[in-house]
Design a protein around this motif. Structure first.
Motif, PDB file in Angstrom:
ATOM      1  N   UNK A   1      42.224  36.812  37.035  1.00 33.66           N
ATOM      2  CA  UNK A   1      41.713  35.835  36.070  1.00 33.66           C
ATOM      3  C   UNK A   1      40.191  35.874  36.025  1.00 33.66           C
ATOM      4  N   UNK A   2      39.586  36.157  37.184  1.00 32.31           N
ATOM      5  CA  UNK A   2      38.119  36.162  37.245  1.00 32.31           C
ATOM      6  C   UNK A   2      37.546  37.389  36.560  1.00 32.31           C
ATOM      7  N   UNK A   3      38.101  38.555  36.841  1.00 28.08           N
ATOM      8  CA  UNK A   3      37.419  39.778  36.439  1.00 28.08           C
ATOM      9  C   UNK A   3      38.022  40.428  35.202  1.00 28.08           C
ATOM     10  N   UNK A   4      39.341  40.525  35.125  1.00 29.49           N
ATOM     11  CA  UNK A   4      39.884  41.097  33.907  1.00 29.49           C
ATOM     12  C   UNK A   4      41.087  40.303  33.438  1.00 29.49           C
ATOM     13  N   UNK A   5      40.836  39.196  32.737  1.00 30.64           N
ATOM     14  CA  UNK A   5      41.950  38.322  32.343  1.00 30.64           C
ATOM     15  C   UNK A   5      42.960  38.995  31.431  1.00 30.64           C
TER      16      UNK A   5
ATOM     17  N   UNK B   1      46.172  36.734  41.575  1.00 26.54           N
ATOM     18  CA  UNK B   1      46.057  35.819  40.440  1.00 26.54           C
ATOM     19  C   UNK B   1      44.605  35.443  40.193  1.00 26.54           C
ATOM     20  N   UNK B   2      43.912  35.033  41.269  1.00 21.23           N
ATOM     21  CA  UNK B   2      42.541  34.549  41.114  1.00 21.23           C
ATOM     22  C   UNK B   2      41.629  35.690  40.667  1.00 21.23           C
TER      23      UNK B   2
END
Lengths: 296, 357
Positions: B329-333, B325-326
């Protein structure tokens, strides 16, 4: 129900209510700065409880709690530095998902650092059987500690958000980030500060409620849901409202035990949350004019 | 007419058949069991993807609908009606063919509702619950909606955990098979696992077909316009409340159907199916697949659920979903199947090769 029995229920309601209130306040701090809900707030409480239990083996209690607060505050700051700051899409949906991910991560990290055993801090004064007799009902001294610390936090936060420059800048970021930046507020640092602060308060709360509720790696989620219910009930962002909401929910919960089986205790308080969300999402003390401007 | 949208469906069917042949020839048919379970979980995932990705409404309580479906059929097909056999309604049901009789391993006769009736009742119950809860819940947005659905899921979990009729923490076991016209039996028997595998994926393929058509229809465009901007959608004649309620009930019912068949397949169900972590897991899979990408969600659903069910993730099972999840969301939402991702990986690999050459 006799008078003493009713009083006992009321006291146990206040006990739970102050625990929920102290959890709900943590949500308010981040909400006040970023306008988002941190779904990992419950994990700050768990971390605070766990670290203070570990530290209390080597240090006297006040120092252990202080160290736990510092450690958790650092974790909170790191979360913002490593994750929240670097998010490409800052929409609410993505924020929700990322904080949920963080909450699972913190939980699993705690499971691997400690284990799945239930622990608790020693009582701050007295022990589990010592109690104070008030008007014929009994109450544990730890509850007085919870109430005391809860009121100190509320008082300090209210003053902080209303009267200090930093507190006001934090609130400015919540209402309008761009306008706040134009006024020279470093909004990113304000968000880091809010995560640090809410982690610290969460840790303090987690330590002070640990003797009553006990601490386990997954205790955060249920506390967080209750805390959120309380924060909504009092109106998001309003710390005094959260305390009032906490006591209302605590009382309803403990009175519900006399009617429904204990297993449904959580269902009762969450039903209240849903009811509030449906009927009056601005909370019990939210003003109509302000809520008209908000998007629920 | 554009048929291109159906092409991946053939890919899916080819994969299903090839996997079965591969496992049968290599003598590893036991692998099919987990893949059958994946299929039923995929029902929740594609349903949630339609709700979350296309209509933009987050639900942190979708496991609850899966569990409602599963528990409805579990209760109805294990409740012994023998003591009330002479009751007017029971005998009426019996003469209508709503009930079936079986003998359990201890030699006790059990008269219970037939799985067909249970399926219908599960769909109706889920529809009614999602309709009633959907009207107020879908008025909320953002984290209010997330918290309200999370709260709904928690209530269902608590009720299942505390209810005597739901077997409390033990759940319900000894659930009979689902006999479909004597052709097919949905059960956990090793002898029937190939039939079960195809039955499960048949349901998924049909659901995918329905959803693809839905997404590419007028309704689908209306849903996407809601995701973009609700007020704008409203001004051009899309009724947000109606469409949101429609997609919410649809995805709830699909999840429940998955739950019904899963329960007959595994023969038991426990309150954990309704837990918050399950719901979060579904959201994670949809997010990894790329929110508004029903194929991405399905593929990631198969991969992640398969790894998790086979036990490859070990004690880091939940943690891996948190990490995913993290990182996503950080790299390719927009999910790992975003068009640019593979291009940039390809470029990266090519540039390495050409530098060496």
């Amino acid at each position: 129900m006799s008078y003493e029995q009713l009083l006992q229920y009321v006291f146990s309601g206040i006990t739970n209510g102050s625990i929920y209130a102290i959890t709900g306040i943590g949500f308010n701090i981040i909400y006040n700065t970023t306008g988002i809900i941190n779904f990992a707030q419950g994990e700050f409480l768990m971390l605070g409880g766990m670290t203070s239990i570990t530290f209390s083996r080597y240090f006297p209690l006040p120092i252990a709690v202080a160290l736990a607060v510092i450690v958790t505050a650092i974790v909170g700051a790191l979360i913002d530095f490593l994750v929240i700051r670097n998010l490409k899409k800052q929409s609410i949906l993505f924020m929700i998902i990322v904080t949920i991910g963080l909450s699972i991560l913190l939980q699993e990290a705690a499971l691997h650092i400690w284990d799945e055993k239930v622990r608790s801090l020693p009582f701050f004064t007295g022990d589990e059987i010592s109690s104070i007799n008030i008007f014929g009902a009994y109450i544990s001294p730890q509850v007085l500690w919870v109430v005391l610390i809860c009121s100190i936090i509320v008082a300090v936060l209210t003053v902080f958000f209303k009267y200090t420059a930093t507190g006001r800048s934090m609130r400015a970021c919540s209402s309008n980030v761009i306008a706040a930046r134009l006024c020279g507020i470093n909004s990113k640092n304000m968000i880091t500060l809010s995560f640090t602060l809410s982690a610290a308060i969460g840790a303090l709360a987690g330590a002070v409620v640990s003797p009553i509720t006990q601490t386990q790696y997954d205790c955060g989620t249920s506390l967080a849901i209750k805390g959120f219910a309380v924060a909504i009930l009092g109106g998001l962002g309003n710390s005094i409202g959260a305390v009032a909401g906490g006591i209302v929910i605590g009382l309803l919960e403990s009175l519900s035990i006399s009617i429904l089986p204990l297993a449904y205790k959580d269902a009762v308080s969450i039903s209240i949350l849903l009811l509030i969300l449906f009927v009056k999402p601005s909370g019990l003390f939210g003003k109509k004019e302000i809520s008209a401007l908000k998007d629920f | 007419m554009n048929k291109k949208k159906y092409y991946p469906l053939f890919g899916l069917m080819a994969f299903i058949i090839l996997f079965q042949l591969f496992s049968s020839f290599s003598g590893k048919e036991f692998l099919l069991i987990q893949l059958t379970m994946c299929a039923y979980y995929s029902m929740v995932i594609i349903a949630l993807c339609t709700l979350m990705g296309y209509a933009g409404q987050i639900s942190l309580g979708h496991a609850a609908f899966f569990a409602i479906g599963g528990y409805t059929t579990a209760v109805l097909t294990t409740l012994n009606l023998i003591p009330d056999k002479d009751n007017f309604f029971i005998s009426l049901f019996n003469s209508l063919g709503f009930l079936s009789l079986r003998v359990n391993p201890y030699g006790i006769e059990i008269l219970h509702f037939s799985p067909w009736i249970a399926l219908v009742v599960a769909v109706v119950i889920t529809y009614v619950i999602s309709f009633i809860i959907g009207i107020p819940i879908l008025k909320l947005k953002g984290h209010y909606l997330a918290m309200a659905t999370l709260g709904f899921g928690t209530i269902i979990y608590r009720v299942l955990l505390g209810g005597k009729i739901f077997g409390e923490a033990d759940g319900i076991s000894d659930i009979p098979e689902f006999n479909i016209f004597n052709l097919l039996k949905i059960n956990g028997d090793n002898a029937d696992r190939i039939e079960n595998y195809y039955a499960a994926w048949f349901i998924v393929v049909i659901s995918m077909l329905l959803l693809i058509n839905l997404i590419h229809s007028r309704v689908g465009r209306a849903l996407r316009s809601l995701h973009g901007n609700e007020h704008a959608a409203n001004s051009i004649g899309v009724n947000p409340a109606r469409y949101k309620l429609f997609v919410f009930t649809l995805s709830a019912v699909m999840a429940a159907v998955g739950g019904v068949f899963m329960t007959h397949f595994s023969g038991s169900i426990g309150p954990g199916e309704a837990g918050v972590l399950k719901s979060v897991r579904y959201v994670a899979i949809v997010a990894v697949g790329g929110m508004a990408n029903i194929w991405g969600a399905l593929i990631m659903g198969i991969i992640l659920n398969y790894l998790s069910l086979r036990g490859y993730l070990g004690s880091y099972d939940e943690a891996i979903f948190g990490v995913i999840l993290v990182l996503i969301m950080l790299f390719t939402p927009d999910g790992i199947f975003k068009a640019g991702n593979f291009g940039s990986i390809k470029n990266f690999i090519f540039s390495k090769i050409f530098k060496k050459a």
